[in-house]
Design a protein around this motif. Structure first.
Motif, mmCIF file in Angstrom:
data_model
loop_
_atom_site.group_PDB
_atom_site.id
_atom_site.type_symbol
_atom_site.label_atom_id
_atom_site.label_comp_id
_atom_site.label_asym_id
_atom_site.label_seq_id
_atom_site.Cartn_x
_atom_site.Cartn_y
_atom_site.Cartn_z
ATOM 1 N N VAL A 228 4.093 -11.885 -42.452
ATOM 2 C CA VAL A 228 2.979 -12.202 -42.601
ATOM 3 C C VAL A 228 2.289 -13.053 -41.566
ATOM 4 N N SER A 229 3.179 -14.161 -41.323
ATOM 5 C CA SER A 229 2.616 -15.177 -40.639
ATOM 6 C C SER A 229 2.492 -14.869 -39.074
ATOM 7 N N CYS A 230 2.925 -13.539 -38.759
ATOM 8 C CA CYS A 230 3.002 -13.077 -37.204
ATOM 9 C C CYS A 230 1.784 -12.352 -37.252
ATOM 10 N N LYS A 231 0.989 -11.817 -38.256
ATOM 11 C CA LYS A 231 -0.157 -10.992 -37.883
ATOM 12 C C LYS A 231 -1.429 -12.068 -37.002
ATOM 13 N N ARG A 232 -1.902 -11.178 -36.465
ATOM 14 C CA ARG A 232 -2.867 -11.974 -35.400
ATOM 15 C C ARG A 232 -3.792 -12.935 -35.869
ATOM 16 N N GLY A 241 6.328 -16.882 -37.611
ATOM 17 C CA GLY A 241 7.604 -16.608 -37.662
ATOM 18 C C GLY A 241 8.615 -17.720 -37.971
ATOM 19 N N GLY A 242 9.998 -17.572 -37.723
ATOM 20 C CA GLY A 242 10.867 -18.468 -38.241
ATOM 21 C C GLY A 242 12.141 -17.871 -38.411
ATOM 22 N N GLY A 243 13.131 -18.606 -39.068
ATOM 23 C CA GLY A 243 14.382 -17.920 -39.472
ATOM 24 C C GLY A 243 15.064 -18.306 -40.668
ATOM 25 N N ILE A 244 15.815 -17.408 -41.499
ATOM 26 C CA ILE A 244 16.243 -17.653 -42.572
ATOM 27 C C ILE A 244 17.766 -17.228 -42.650
ATOM 28 N N SER A 245 18.397 -17.502 -43.606
ATOM 29 C CA SER A 245 19.848 -16.977 -43.701
ATOM 30 C C SER A 245 19.855 -16.045 -45.232
ATOM 31 N N ILE A 246 20.320 -14.729 -45.081
ATOM 32 C CA ILE A 246 20.406 -14.134 -46.303
ATOM 33 C C ILE A 246 21.955 -14.040 -46.662
ATOM 34 N N ARG A 255 21.836 -14.153 -40.227
ATOM 35 C CA ARG A 255 20.931 -14.897 -39.809
ATOM 36 C C ARG A 255 19.904 -14.044 -39.292
ATOM 37 N N VAL A 256 18.774 -14.103 -39.845
ATOM 38 C CA VAL A 256 17.607 -13.219 -39.745
ATOM 39 C C VAL A 256 16.367 -14.402 -38.919
ATOM 40 N N THR A 257 15.801 -13.884 -37.678
ATOM 41 C CA THR A 257 14.740 -14.518 -37.212
ATOM 42 C C THR A 257 13.851 -13.518 -36.927
ATOM 43 N N VAL A 258 12.506 -14.219 -37.315
ATOM 44 C CA VAL A 258 11.270 -13.406 -37.175
ATOM 45 C C VAL A 258 10.545 -14.187 -35.928
ATOM 46 N N THR A 259 10.244 -13.172 -35.035
ATOM 47 C CA THR A 259 9.318 -13.746 -33.917
ATOM 48 C C THR A 259 8.135 -12.868 -33.662
ATOM 49 N N PRO A 260 7.136 -13.592 -33.714
ATOM 50 C CA PRO A 260 5.825 -12.896 -33.344
ATOM 51 C C PRO A 260 5.636 -12.109 -32.085
ATOM 52 N N LEU A 261 4.954 -11.089 -32.251
ATOM 53 C CA LEU A 261 4.870 -9.950 -30.779
ATOM 54 C C LEU A 261 3.530 -10.253 -30.469
ATOM 55 N N ARG A 262 3.433 -10.525 -29.200
ATOM 56 C CA ARG A 262 1.910 -10.560 -28.720
ATOM 57 C C ARG A 262 1.684 -9.543 -27.504
ATOM 58 N N ALA A 263 0.677 -8.729 -27.773
ATOM 59 C CA ALA A 263 0.371 -7.738 -26.728
ATOM 60 C C ALA A 263 -0.121 -8.265 -25.643
ATOM 61 N N VAL A 279 3.995 -6.384 -35.386
ATOM 62 C CA VAL A 279 3.424 -7.701 -35.255
ATOM 63 C C VAL A 279 4.777 -8.634 -35.017
ATOM 64 N N ALA A 280 5.765 -8.349 -35.431
ATOM 65 C CA ALA A 280 6.968 -9.044 -35.518
ATOM 66 C C ALA A 280 8.247 -8.448 -34.862
ATOM 67 N N MET A 281 9.148 -9.169 -34.434
ATOM 68 C CA MET A 281 10.474 -8.696 -34.138
ATOM 69 C C MET A 281 11.370 -9.601 -34.800
ATOM 70 N N VAL A 282 12.168 -8.585 -35.562
ATOM 71 C CA VAL A 282 13.259 -9.108 -36.565
ATOM 72 C C VAL A 282 14.701 -9.014 -36.009
ATOM 73 N N THR A 283 15.179 -10.269 -35.617
ATOM 74 C CA THR A 283 16.694 -9.983 -35.244
ATOM 75 C C THR A 283 17.620 -10.373 -36.370
ATOM 76 N N VAL A 284 18.735 -9.590 -36.312
ATOM 77 C CA VAL A 284 19.730 -9.893 -37.261
ATOM 78 C C VAL A 284 21.068 -10.212 -36.738
ATOM 79 N N SER A 285 21.647 -11.406 -36.953
ATOM 80 C CA SER A 285 23.006 -11.645 -36.467
ATOM 81 C C SER A 285 23.744 -12.062 -37.473
ATOM 82 N N THR A 286 25.017 -11.354 -37.173
ATOM 83 C CA THR A 286 26.095 -11.753 -38.291
ATOM 84 C C THR A 286 27.226 -12.693 -37.129
ATOM 85 N N PRO A 287 28.153 -13.256 -37.928
ATOM 86 C CA PRO A 287 28.998 -14.251 -37.366
ATOM 87 C C PRO A 287 29.818 -13.503 -36.330
#
Length: 294
Positions: A228-232, A241-246, A255-263, A279-287
């Protein structure tokens, strides 16, 4: 003018007014309702602004026609009379407290441009009070106009997707080793690359519910807040955006990283079209993926 409005959003009121003039109708509107997010947007150039504001504040979510219109296939033209018997409808508070004061006739017609994931977008017209029948000529003009509006909406969505930064284009993301998803402001997944699709299908820490991204370890509120924080127009204390661990098991996490997208800003955002624009790119990383990339 409909196709010109794809690139110049200020032309949409004039384009809709021309359709209404050609049909001889008093009212016309493009309406989009998101039931899950409880948001409503519209463009209705002939509706009294006060009545339009009243509709947006209350009747958008208490309109007895909405549950009936979303059952109709995209592109199918329908009359109000086919949704509910006329005698029943004229007895409803919606007709007497809003439609009649707003000078909408019982003679109205519409068609869905989009239906799905609790979102519907509808083009509708209505005659003036006293003109209580839709004519055959009006129906033919409406059907012809719908074909052009549908095509314009498709073009607009394609242009909006291309307007995103080059590095976040879906074709560039598909082959990445880490999971990447593009989500809209209500967490609906607009795109997921192969790695992300595998994660979602693995019964791990992330899942899709009604097309929306969810976490399963109790951190969903945090994930939704980041998206939601990535909405215009969002204003958050820590910025977008930001990151959390799930957690996905003993000593394992994503490791989940949320990055705002800007047109780039070359194509206008039209919320009343109800399009699923990320509005956002969600990147998911595993070890394992992090090691392979290091």
């Amino acid at each position: 003018m409909i196709y010109e409005a794809v690139l110049d959003d200020t032309l949409w009121p004039s384009a809709l007014t021309r359709i209404a003039d050609a049909m001889g109708t008093a009212q016309i509107g493009l309406l989009s309702l998101d039931r899950r997010a409880r948001t409503y947007d519209s463009i209705a150039p002939r509706t009294d602004p006060v009545m339009d504001a009243i509709f947006k504040k209350y009747w958008a979510f208490h309109n007895p026609l909405w549950p009936r219109t979303i059952a109709r296939p995209v592109g199918e033209v329908f009359l109000l009379d086919s949704l509910i018997p006329r005698m029943d409808f004229v007895a409803t508070p919606f007709f007497n407290e809003w439609m009649r004061p707003a000078e909408f006739s019982i003679a109205s017609m519409g068609a869905n441009l989009l239906v799905g994931n609790e979102i519907s977008t509808n083009l509708s017209v209505a005659n003036a009070p006293g003109k209580d029948e839709i004519t055959g000529e009006q129906t033919l003009i409406f059907k012809a106009a719908m074909q052009h509006v549908e095509r314009a909406v498709r073009i607009h969505r394609e242009l909006r997707m291309r307007d995103l930064d080059h590095d976040t284009a879906p074709d560039r993301l598909e082959c990445l080793h880490r999971g990447v998803m593009l989500v809209d402001g209500t967490s609906r997944v607009v795109f997921a690359n192969a790695a992300a699709r595998a994660l979602l299908n693995s019964a791990g820490g992330l899942a899709l519910e009604a097309g929306c991204l969810r976490s399963r370890d109790g951190s969903d509120a945090l994930l939704q807040g980041l998206i939601v924080s990535c909405k215009r127009k969002a204003h958050t204390r820590n910025g977008p955006g930001g990151g959390i661990s799930i957690h996905i098991g003993p000593r394992r996490s994503l490791r989940v990283t949320v990055t705002p997208l800007r047109a780039k800003g070359t194509v206008a955002e039209l919320p009343w079209l109800g399009l699923q624009i990320p509005v956002a790119m969600v990147t998911v990383s595993t070890p394992s993926t992090e090691k392979s990339l290091s």
